[in-house]
Scaffold this motif. Structure first.
Motif, PDB file in Angstrom:
ATOM      1  N   ASP A  81      65.342 -17.435  66.255  1.00  8.21           N
ATOM      2  CA  ASP A  81      65.207 -18.039  64.929  1.00  8.21           C
ATOM      3  C   ASP A  81      63.821 -18.665  64.757  1.00  8.21           C
ATOM      4  OD1 ASP A  81      67.767 -17.302  64.238  1.00  8.21           O
ATOM      5  OD2 ASP A  81      68.658 -19.267  64.651  1.00  8.21           O
ATOM      6  N   GLU A  82      63.326 -19.280  65.835  1.00 10.49           N
ATOM      7  CA  GLU A  82      62.022 -19.930  65.766  1.00 10.49           C
ATOM      8  C   GLU A  82      60.906 -18.906  65.535  1.00 10.49           C
ATOM      9  OE1 GLU A  82      64.279 -20.422  68.084  1.00 10.49           O
ATOM     10  OE2 GLU A  82      64.887 -22.508  67.747  1.00 10.49           O
ATOM     11  N   ARG A  83      60.968 -17.776  66.256  1.00  7.43           N
ATOM     12  CA  ARG A  83      59.944 -16.753  66.083  1.00  7.43           C
ATOM     13  C   ARG A  83      60.047 -16.120  64.684  1.00  7.43           C
ATOM     14  NH1 ARG A  83      55.310 -16.413  67.728  1.00  7.43           N
ATOM     15  NH2 ARG A  83      55.950 -16.583  69.925  1.00  7.43           N
ATOM     16  N   TYR A  84      61.261 -15.939  64.202  1.00 11.02           N
ATOM     17  CA  TYR A  84      61.454 -15.379  62.860  1.00 11.02           C
ATOM     18  C   TYR A  84      60.780 -16.254  61.805  1.00 11.02           C
ATOM     19  CZ  TYR A  84      63.979 -14.139  58.560  1.00 11.02           C
ATOM     20  OH  TYR A  84      64.307 -13.792  57.277  1.00 11.02           O
ATOM     21  N   LYS A  85      60.977 -17.558  61.919  1.00 11.04           N
ATOM     22  CA  LYS A  85      60.355 -18.483  60.965  1.00 11.04           C
ATOM     23  C   LYS A  85      58.837 -18.433  61.082  1.00 11.04           C
ATOM     24  CE  LYS A  85      64.312 -21.657  61.020  1.00 11.04           C
ATOM     25  NZ  LYS A  85      64.813 -22.983  61.470  1.00 11.04           N
ATOM     26  N   GLU A  86      58.345 -18.302  62.310  1.00 15.55           N
ATOM     27  CA  GLU A  86      56.891 -18.243  62.507  1.00 15.55           C
ATOM     28  C   GLU A  86      56.305 -16.973  61.884  1.00 15.55           C
ATOM     29  OE1 GLU A  86      53.278 -16.889  63.960  1.00 15.55           O
ATOM     30  OE2 GLU A  86      55.082 -16.053  64.863  1.00 15.55           O
ATOM     31  N   ILE A  87      57.003 -15.840  62.070  1.00 14.04           N
ATOM     32  CA  ILE A  87      56.532 -14.583  61.487  1.00 14.04           C
ATOM     33  C   ILE A  87      56.513 -14.675  59.967  1.00 14.04           C
ATOM     34  CG2 ILE A  87      57.098 -12.138  61.158  1.00 14.04           C
ATOM     35  CD1 ILE A  87      58.155 -12.119  64.048  1.00 14.04           C
ATOM     36  N   ARG A  88      57.569 -15.243  59.402  1.00 17.12           N
ATOM     37  CA  ARG A  88      57.643 -15.384  57.946  1.00 17.12           C
ATOM     38  C   ARG A  88      56.520 -16.272  57.402  1.00 17.12           C
ATOM     39  NH1 ARG A  88      61.757 -13.890  54.793  1.00 17.12           N
ATOM     40  NH2 ARG A  88      61.232 -15.573  53.344  1.00 17.12           N
ATOM     41  N   SER A  89      56.012 -17.164  58.224  1.00 14.87           N
ATOM     42  CA  SER A  89      54.987 -18.102  57.762  1.00 14.87           C
ATOM     43  C   SER A  89      53.578 -17.522  57.826  1.00 14.87           C
ATOM     44  CB  SER A  89      55.038 -19.385  58.593  1.00 14.87           C
ATOM     45  OG  SER A  89      54.569 -19.153  59.916  1.00 14.87           O
ATOM     46  N   ARG A  90      53.405 -16.345  58.394  1.00 11.68           N
ATOM     47  CA  ARG A  90      52.069 -15.780  58.552  1.00 11.68           C
ATOM     48  C   ARG A  90      51.500 -15.381  57.197  1.00 11.68           C
ATOM     49  NH1 ARG A  90      53.200 -11.802  63.790  1.00 11.68           N
ATOM     50  NH2 ARG A  90      54.054 -13.455  65.161  1.00 11.68           N
ATOM     51  N   GLU A  91      50.396 -15.998  56.846  1.00 15.36           N
ATOM     52  CA  GLU A  91      49.809 -15.784  55.522  1.00 15.36           C
ATOM     53  C   GLU A  91      49.347 -14.344  55.328  1.00 15.36           C
ATOM     54  OE1 GLU A  91      46.314 -17.733  52.681  1.00 15.36           O
ATOM     55  OE2 GLU A  91      46.940 -18.720  54.546  1.00 15.36           O
ATOM     56  N   HIS A  92      48.833 -13.718  56.391  1.00 11.74           N
ATOM     57  CA  HIS A  92      48.332 -12.352  56.222  1.00 11.74           C
ATOM     58  C   HIS A  92      49.452 -11.358  55.937  1.00 11.74           C
ATOM     59  CE1 HIS A  92      49.342 -12.199  60.588  1.00 11.74           C
ATOM     60  NE2 HIS A  92      49.610 -10.935  60.332  1.00 11.74           N
ATOM     61  N   ILE A  93      50.686 -11.678  56.355  1.00 13.97           N
ATOM     62  CA  ILE A  93      51.812 -10.806  56.027  1.00 13.97           C
ATOM     63  C   ILE A  93      52.095 -10.876  54.528  1.00 13.97           C
ATOM     64  CG2 ILE A  93      54.303 -10.488  56.296  1.00 13.97           C
ATOM     65  CD1 ILE A  93      54.038 -11.150  59.226  1.00 13.97           C
ATOM     66  N   ARG A  94      52.105 -12.083  53.981  1.00  9.68           N
ATOM     67  CA  ARG A  94      52.298 -12.244  52.534  1.00  9.68           C
ATOM     68  C   ARG A  94      51.191 -11.527  51.775  1.00  9.68           C
ATOM     69  NH1 ARG A  94      57.392 -13.187  51.929  1.00  9.68           N
ATOM     70  NH2 ARG A  94      58.040 -14.197  53.855  1.00  9.68           N
ATOM     71  N   ASP A  95      49.964 -11.666  52.264  1.00  7.81           N
ATOM     72  CA  ASP A  95      48.835 -10.987  51.626  1.00  7.81           C
ATOM     73  C   ASP A  95      49.008  -9.467  51.696  1.00  7.81           C
ATOM     74  OD1 ASP A  95      47.703 -13.444  51.110  1.00  7.81           O
ATOM     75  OD2 ASP A  95      46.318 -13.378  52.821  1.00  7.81           O
ATOM     76  N   GLY A  96      49.533  -8.987  52.826  1.00  6.36           N
ATOM     77  CA  GLY A  96      49.759  -7.554  52.988  1.00  6.36           C
ATOM     78  C   GLY A  96      50.784  -7.013  52.006  1.00  6.36           C
ATOM     79  N   PHE A  97      51.854  -7.770  51.799  1.00  8.87           N
ATOM     80  CA  PHE A  97      52.859  -7.351  50.820  1.00  8.87           C
ATOM     81  C   PHE A  97      52.248  -7.253  49.423  1.00  8.87           C
ATOM     82  CE2 PHE A  97      56.435  -9.471  53.509  1.00  8.87           C
ATOM     83  CZ  PHE A  97      56.420  -8.388  54.368  1.00  8.87           C
ATOM     84  N   GLU A  98      51.405  -8.211  49.079  1.00 10.58           N
ATOM     85  CA  GLU A  98      50.769  -8.201  47.760  1.00 10.58           C
ATOM     86  C   GLU A  98      49.805  -7.020  47.630  1.00 10.58           C
ATOM     87  OE1 GLU A  98      51.621 -10.079  45.170  1.00 10.58           O
ATOM     88  OE2 GLU A  98      53.192 -10.839  46.527  1.00 10.58           O
ATOM     89  N   ARG A  99      49.090  -6.704  48.708  1.00 12.07           N
ATOM     90  CA  ARG A  99      48.182  -5.555  48.681  1.00 12.07           C
ATOM     91  C   ARG A  99      48.958  -4.256  48.481  1.00 12.07           C
ATOM     92  NH1 ARG A  99      45.931  -3.935  52.831  1.00 12.07           N
ATOM     93  NH2 ARG A  99      46.834  -5.281  54.457  1.00 12.07           N
ATOM     94  N   LEU A 100      50.102  -4.141  49.158  1.00 15.23           N
ATOM     95  CA  LEU A 100      50.926  -2.943  49.006  1.00 15.23           C
ATOM     96  C   LEU A 100      51.391  -2.800  47.561  1.00 15.23           C
ATOM     97  CD1 LEU A 100      52.403  -0.523  50.303  1.00 15.23           C
ATOM     98  CD2 LEU A 100      54.321  -2.071  50.766  1.00 15.23           C
ATOM     99  N   LYS A 101      51.834  -3.881  46.975  1.00 15.07           N
ATOM    100  CA  LYS A 101      52.281  -3.852  45.576  1.00 15.07           C
ATOM    101  C   LYS A 101      51.164  -3.393  44.641  1.00 15.07           C
ATOM    102  CE  LYS A 101      55.525  -7.762  45.976  1.00 15.07           C
ATOM    103  NZ  LYS A 101      55.804  -9.124  45.473  1.00 15.07           N
ATOM    104  N   GLU A 102      49.958  -3.837  44.926  1.00 15.48           N
ATOM    105  CA  GLU A 102      48.829  -3.541  44.047  1.00 15.48           C
ATOM    106  C   GLU A 102      48.244  -2.160  44.287  1.00 15.48           C
ATOM    107  OE1 GLU A 102      44.313  -5.255  43.152  1.00 15.48           O
ATOM    108  OE2 GLU A 102      45.755  -6.473  44.292  1.00 15.48           O
ATOM    109  N   GLU A 103      48.113  -1.784  45.552  1.00 12.32           N
ATOM    110  CA  GLU A 103      47.380  -0.563  45.891  1.00 12.32           C
ATOM    111  C   GLU A 103      48.216   0.710  45.830  1.00 12.32           C
ATOM    112  OE1 GLU A 103      45.265  -1.083  49.570  1.00 12.32           O
ATOM    113  OE2 GLU A 103      44.578  -3.103  49.009  1.00 12.32           O
ATOM    114  N   ALA A 104      49.522   0.609  46.092  1.00  9.11           N
ATOM    115  CA  ALA A 104      50.353   1.812  46.115  1.00  9.11           C
ATOM    116  C   ALA A 104      50.409   2.523  44.765  1.00  9.11           C
ATOM    117  CB  ALA A 104      51.759   1.474  46.609  1.00  9.11           C
ATOM    118  N   PRO A 105      50.681   1.831  43.660  1.00  6.46           N
ATOM    119  CA  PRO A 105      50.703   2.543  42.370  1.00  6.46           C
ATOM    120  C   PRO A 105      49.383   3.245  42.072  1.00  6.46           C
ATOM    121  CG  PRO A 105      51.731   0.396  42.143  1.00  6.46           C
ATOM    122  CD  PRO A 105      51.078   0.417  43.498  1.00  6.46           C
TER     123      PRO A 105
END
Length: 218
Positions: A81-105
């Motif tokens: 659970d601790e590692r899961y929370k740490e992974i979710r907190s990584r800012e570059h992952i959030r940035d990556g999701f936003e890049r995928l949303k923008e660049e894929a279309p």
């Protein structure tokens, strides 16, 4: 000689006197003793037997008409659970999701309505975000695009021709094992959500209903 060394020698002498099987067991015991003396380099955040793969995010990748795909990301390996929370907190992952949303279309010409889910999956699988996460599923998303998969099926009597956006039954999707990034077209396998065994997978993009009114989820 240290106390540990004397004990190890005693084990060896006794094992040699008893026989080869005892000697093998003794070696295992000695290895265990040595490992027990070595420092544990495991991060305390990962030091637990209570681990599981966890869903990280449902990323909606859609064009200007709200059609596209829902990409389900999960942890690549079982985590605490601790590692899961740490992974979710990584800012570059959030940035990556936003890049995928923008660049894929843009990659697919601005519209995802006619984009094949396998072509999109190849792109998304190669869109690296973080080594600790991976794509778990990809679903078709958007009213117009999902309606493709509840069109009348002439070979299926009493088939359902209305999409339930709550259950998404019949909607097209992929599992994480369905795309092979090491071959040119990634392979072609199409799945249909919550449909019976003989109708749940196809080799082509079948734009019609894959379940009957009797099989409908409520």
């Amino acid at each position: 000689m240290s106390n540990f060394g004397r004990k190890a020698d005693e084990f060896v002498y006794v094992a040699a006197a008893i026989g080869p099987w005892a000697f093998i067991i003794t070696i295992i015991v000695i290895v265990g003793l040595i490992k027990g003396c070595l420092p544990d380099k495991t991060d305390p955040m990962d030091n637990s037997i209570n681990k599981a793969r966890e869903i990280l995010e449902h990323v909606m990748v859609r064009d200007s008409t709200d059609n596209g795909f829902r990409v389900v990301y999960a942890t690549k390996n079982p985590v605490t659970d601790e590692r899961y929370k740490e992974i979710r907190s990584r800012e570059h992952i959030r940035d990556g999701f936003e890049r995928l949303k923008e660049e894929a279309p843009a990659h697919f010409g601005g519209s995802l309505l006619e984009t094949d889910i396998c072509d999109f999956a190849l792109y998304a699988y190669r869109f690296h975000i973080d080594d600790d996460i991976c794509i778990h599923n990809i679903f078709v998303a958007g009213v117009e695009k999902m309606v493709f998969y509840v069109q009348p099926n002439p070979n299926l009597e009493n088939c359902v021709t209305r999409m339930n956006y709550g259950t998404e039954q019949g909607n097209q999707y992929l599992n994480e094992q369905d795309i092979n990034i090491y071959i040119p077209n990634g392979g072609r396998r199409y799945r249909y959500w919550k449909c019976r065994f003989l109708l749940q997978v196809s080799d082509t993009d079948e734009r019609f209903s894959h379940f009957t009114a009797d099989e409908k989820l409520h």
